[in-house]
Write a protein that holds these residues in place. Structure first.
Motif, PDB file in Angstrom:
ATOM      1  N   ARG A  65      -1.563   2.172   4.285  1.00 37.62           N
ATOM      2  CA  ARG A  65      -0.720   2.738   3.216  1.00 37.62           C
ATOM      3  C   ARG A  65       0.772   2.549   3.476  1.00 37.62           C
ATOM      4  O   ARG A  65       1.496   2.124   2.569  1.00 37.62           O
ATOM      5  N   VAL A  68      -4.540   3.137  -1.916  1.00 36.23           N
ATOM      6  CA  VAL A  68      -3.269   2.785  -1.269  1.00 36.23           C
ATOM      7  C   VAL A  68      -2.139   2.597  -2.269  1.00 36.23           C
ATOM      8  O   VAL A  68      -0.965   2.726  -1.909  1.00 36.23           O
ATOM      9  N   ASP A  77      -5.090   5.347   5.991  1.00 35.64           N
ATOM     10  CA  ASP A  77      -4.034   6.361   5.863  1.00 35.64           C
ATOM     11  C   ASP A  77      -2.913   6.162   6.889  1.00 35.64           C
ATOM     12  O   ASP A  77      -1.742   6.335   6.562  1.00 35.64           O
TER      13      ASP A  77
END
Length: 197
Positions: free
Chosen positions: A113, A173, A109
């Motif tokens: 991403r 993602v 995260d």
């Protein structure tokens, strides 16, 4: 006291962590500005640096935008994880896997991403190469943690688990509607399914 840049009393610079800090300051600009439109001047302002200072850390905008996927960043995260939680391998492997899920989903995260978003904007070939390398680096560590919990896990099931984790992470993602924190539960379900099916 260590010397850096020939100046007495100045602590040694942790290059990987400094680059990570800069990337984390710039990452929120990627969705708004776009990878192609984001300038190094704007990135430098976000990181509290001069443009020259930014180029001192990253030789190109591409290197900056893809740092979340960089082997040095992800490798360092794995090494830091092992240094902090590796002792659980013998005493509490279930807790080790739980911590690995937390660390892995957090890294995806925070770093993966945003860099995947940038890589996708820079081209499919950039995206495929960067994502493949990053997933391999991260998933090897995750499967290693699972095998500490279940040393009897056959090689074919460990390989199947790695493929399943790769699919879950890749979907996460690439999905623009995915939210931070959702990945951890998806990973947990995948690992539990592999261990107890």
């Amino acid at each position: 006291m260590p010397r850096a840049f020939g100046k007495p009393g100045r602590p040694a610079d942790d290059v990987v962590l400094r680059r990570r800090e800069i990337f984390e300051a710039v990452a929120p600009l990627i969705p708004d500005d776009g990878a192609r439109r984001l300038t190094m001047a704007r990135a430098a302002r976000a990181a509290g640096l001069s443009v020259g200072g930014l180029y001192h850390r990253f030789d190109s905008k591409r290197a900056l935008l893809l740092y979340g996927l960089a082997p040095e960043n992800l490798g360092r995260a794995c090494a830091d994880f092992t240094a902090t939680w590796g002792h659980l391998a013998e005493s509490d492997p279930v807790q080790l896997v739980s911590r690995a899920l937390d660390g892995f989903s957090g890294a995806v995260d925070r770093w993966v991403r945003p860099s995947v978003d940038a890589a996708g904007q820079l081209g499919v070939d950039v995206l495929q190469g960067a994502l493949s390398e990053a997933m391999t680096t991260e998933l090897v560590g995750m499967v290693r943690s699972v095998r500490r919990m279940r040393p009897d896990l056959p090689d074919d099931r460990a390989a199947a688990l790695e493929r399943s984790l790769r699919r879950v992470c890749t979907a996460h993602v690439l999905d623009p509607t995915a939210r931070d924190g959702e990945l951890r539960e998806q990973l947990r379900v995948t690992v539990v399914g592999a261990l107890y099916s």
